[in-house]
Design an enzyme around this catalytic site. Sequence first.
Site, PDB file in Angstrom:
ATOM      1  N   ASP A 259     -34.839   2.184 -59.026  1.00  0.00           N
ATOM      2  CA  ASP A 259     -35.153   2.571 -57.645  1.00  0.00           C
ATOM      3  C   ASP A 259     -36.624   2.367 -57.282  1.00  0.00           C
ATOM      4  OD1 ASP A 259     -35.950   4.567 -59.255  1.00  0.00           O
ATOM      5  OD2 ASP A 259     -34.892   6.190 -58.225  1.00  0.00           O
TER       6      ASP A 259
ATOM      7  N   HIS B  26     -49.267 -23.728 -64.101  1.00  0.00           N
ATOM      8  CA  HIS B  26     -48.862 -22.426 -63.573  1.00  0.00           C
ATOM      9  C   HIS B  26     -49.005 -21.331 -64.636  1.00  0.00           C
ATOM     10  CE1 HIS B  26     -46.314 -24.495 -60.236  1.00  0.00           C
ATOM     11  NE2 HIS B  26     -47.605 -24.502 -59.980  1.00  0.00           N
TER      12      HIS B  26
ATOM     13  N   ASP C 148     -57.790 -19.733 -60.905  1.00  0.00           N
ATOM     14  CA  ASP C 148     -57.236 -20.099 -59.599  1.00  0.00           C
ATOM     15  C   ASP C 148     -56.783 -18.792 -58.970  1.00  0.00           C
ATOM     16  OD1 ASP C 148     -55.740 -20.936 -57.431  1.00  0.00           O
ATOM     17  OD2 ASP C 148     -54.734 -22.560 -58.505  1.00  0.00           O
TER      18      ASP C 148
ATOM     19  N   ASP D 230     -57.339 -19.559 -51.314  1.00  0.00           N
ATOM     20  CA  ASP D 230     -56.806 -20.194 -52.529  1.00  0.00           C
ATOM     21  C   ASP D 230     -57.931 -21.027 -53.138  1.00  0.00           C
ATOM     22  OD1 ASP D 230     -55.347 -21.537 -54.447  1.00  0.00           O
ATOM     23  OD2 ASP D 230     -54.086 -22.652 -53.038  1.00  0.00           O
TER      24      ASP D 230
ATOM     25  N   HIS E  44     -50.468 -33.350 -60.122  1.00  0.00           N
ATOM     26  CA  HIS E  44     -50.091 -32.684 -58.870  1.00  0.00           C
ATOM     27  C   HIS E  44     -50.794 -33.345 -57.694  1.00  0.00           C
ATOM     28  CE1 HIS E  44     -53.927 -30.419 -58.682  1.00  0.00           C
ATOM     29  NE2 HIS E  44     -53.793 -30.201 -59.972  1.00  0.00           N
TER      30      HIS E  44
ATOM     31  N   HIS F 209     -52.612 -28.931 -49.843  1.00  0.00           N
ATOM     32  CA  HIS F 209     -51.487 -28.347 -49.102  1.00  0.00           C
ATOM     33  C   HIS F 209     -52.058 -27.581 -47.927  1.00  0.00           C
ATOM     34  CE1 HIS F 209     -52.409 -24.435 -51.026  1.00  0.00           C
ATOM     35  NE2 HIS F 209     -52.506 -25.083 -52.163  1.00  0.00           N
TER      36      HIS F 209
ATOM     37  N   HIS G  97     -49.051 -21.622 -49.501  1.00  0.00           N
ATOM     38  CA  HIS G  97     -48.532 -22.959 -49.197  1.00  0.00           C
ATOM     39  C   HIS G  97     -47.916 -22.817 -47.809  1.00  0.00           C
ATOM     40  CE1 HIS G  97     -48.176 -24.191 -53.724  1.00  0.00           C
ATOM     41  NE2 HIS G  97     -49.402 -23.942 -53.336  1.00  0.00           N
TER      42      HIS G  97
ATOM     43  N   GLU H  42     -57.932 -29.858 -54.058  1.00  0.00           N
ATOM     44  CA  GLU H  42     -57.905 -29.273 -55.398  1.00  0.00           C
ATOM     45  C   GLU H  42     -57.515 -30.250 -56.497  1.00  0.00           C
ATOM     46  OE1 GLU H  42     -54.511 -26.640 -56.062  1.00  0.00           O
ATOM     47  OE2 GLU H  42     -54.043 -26.746 -53.937  1.00  0.00           O
TER      48      GLU H  42
ATOM     49  N   TYR I 204     -56.098 -32.479 -66.671  1.00  0.00           N
ATOM     50  CA  TYR I 204     -55.512 -31.576 -67.660  1.00  0.00           C
ATOM     51  C   TYR I 204     -55.154 -32.392 -68.899  1.00  0.00           C
ATOM     52  CZ  TYR I 204     -55.094 -29.459 -63.087  1.00  0.00           C
ATOM     53  OH  TYR I 204     -55.374 -29.005 -61.825  1.00  0.00           O
TER      54      TYR I 204
ATOM     55  N   ARG J 275     -59.921 -27.720 -62.843  1.00  0.00           N
ATOM     56  CA  ARG J 275     -59.515 -27.882 -61.434  1.00  0.00           C
ATOM     57  C   ARG J 275     -60.614 -27.250 -60.589  1.00  0.00           C
ATOM     58  NH1 ARG J 275     -54.762 -26.272 -61.672  1.00  0.00           N
ATOM     59  NH2 ARG J 275     -54.767 -24.100 -60.998  1.00  0.00           N
TER      60      ARG J 275
ATOM     61  N   GLU K 241     -61.091 -26.170 -56.518  1.00  0.00           N
ATOM     62  CA  GLU K 241     -60.299 -26.058 -55.279  1.00  0.00           C
ATOM     63  C   GLU K 241     -61.084 -25.311 -54.209  1.00  0.00           C
ATOM     64  OE1 GLU K 241     -56.669 -23.708 -55.713  1.00  0.00           O
ATOM     65  OE2 GLU K 241     -55.845 -24.644 -53.908  1.00  0.00           O
TER      66      GLU K 241
HETATM   67  N1  GLY Z   1     -52.733 -21.422 -56.283  1.00  0.00           N
HETATM   68  C1  GLY Z   1     -51.713 -22.261 -55.828  1.00  0.00           C
HETATM   69  C2  GLY Z   1     -52.204 -23.587 -55.517  1.00  0.00           C
HETATM   70  O1  GLY Z   1     -53.336 -23.922 -55.858  1.00  0.00           O
HETATM   71  O2  GLY Z   1     -51.562 -24.346 -54.859  1.00  0.00           O
HETATM   72 MN    MN Z   2     -54.924 -22.568 -56.149  1.00  0.00          MN
HETATM   73 MN    MN Z   3     -53.802 -24.566 -53.783  1.00  0.00          MN
END
Ligand code: GLY
Ligand code: MN
Ligand code: MN
Length: 437
Positions: A37, A241, A258, A269, A348, A352, A359, A382, A386, A403, A405
């Site tokens: 619950d 991820h 991140d 982000d 990737h 976005h 996103h 970003e 890797y 990375r 971003e």
């Molecule tokens: N943190 C999610 C992305 O960078 O798209």
């Molecule tokens: Mn990110």
């Molecule tokens: Mn992002």
Amino acid sequence: MSLTREDFAARRKQLLERIGPGVAVFFSAPVSVRNRDVEHPYRQDSDFYYLTGFEEPDAVLLLTNQHPDHRTVLFVRPRDPKRELWDGPRAGVEGAIEHYGADAAFPTSEFVEKASEYFVNVRRLHVHLRAHPESDELLFAAIDRVRTRIREGIRTPSEIVTPDESLHELRLRKSPKEVALMRRAVEIASEGHRRAMRLAAPGRYEYEIEAELLRTFHASGANGPAYGSIVGSGANATVLHYRANNRCLEEGDLLLIDAGCEYAYYASDITRTFPVSGTFSAAQRSIYQLVLDAQKAAIEQVRPDSTLDDVHAAAVEVLAQGLLRLGLLTGSVDEIVETKSYRTFYMHRTSHWIGMDVHDVGWYFESGAPRPMQPGFVITVEPGLYIPGDADVDPKWKGIGVRIEDDILVTERGYENLSRDLPKEADEVEALVQSKH
Ligand code: GLY
Ligand code: MN
Ligand code: MN
């Protein structure tokens, strides 16, 4: 700065103008059970909040262009003093009218009956099907109810369209007030990153760094993280991820963070990568500089009428040149780009949309081609590299993940980097990490 009742009303008006004759229906986010619950913290559906500012569950918004007097109709949980003692105050039907700009309001339990009246002689319904487990049931029950009356000479809705075209195109272009909220989300997240950089050191655990980020977000009035923070040290930085955040930082590690927060329903982000002991190794620095150069080249592509493909292509071009120069890939730059062999290390996309959802909504393509950006769009840039611990490369590269971003607003003249105040030059990053000592 916060959005006012007039801002929400203006959004509803804009949406109604876009959809023309018809009715739009939006369901609030369902309550989600975490275990037994215990519920997850409630977070209103972004579309619903965008149009109402209403934060309670079990609500439905109906917007109509076909009623003589009503445009905004809200279905909400009625007041219930006993429940409110436990769960806090509800706006109730009266509050929906008084504080949320509804022209009419009803208890949600009356949705089927009342909505069916608003559906009479309406051809087109704008609604997200499968919004949540019970929403289709309610919607079709209301449509069925109109259908029972066709012999009275009335028509039932015959077209259901998603509000993607209408509403999400509005959400994609951020108003100055929305940009101000996003700036704040970026500012808070940047402060979290700064603190994380100062705290990180060999012997600390990834979760301690995550805790510092979360503390900063909450202590600054953000709702919390906009998505699960990624705090990946050593080879964990190569896992896109990565979420476990439970490793102990070691001398010589890079740490990839991140993390962004949600402030007043708007997301940031941001990613930074830095050496936990304060100095990049030579190999780390070359990969870092390459990603930074790629990111800067990509950001320079941001302007009205350029596309996310242009932004991505600029990043890929620089990465391909660098991977070749460093001996991580072979062939020519053209071959690397053409055959996409860079994907071994950069798998990737570069950008976005970002807004209320990290996103964010909005089509990425128009008639099969990447859509030109417009002032008011906010995007991330970003790129990363890797190199897994078991990659078939010179050992000095193994386990390096980088990375970088930033969140970028498209302006009339080009762009504004909303997260520009958070250091990213290699020397600045080192200085910031060292600044605790
Ligand atoms: N943190 C999610 C992305 O960078 O798209
Ligand atoms: Mn990110
Ligand atoms: Mn992002």
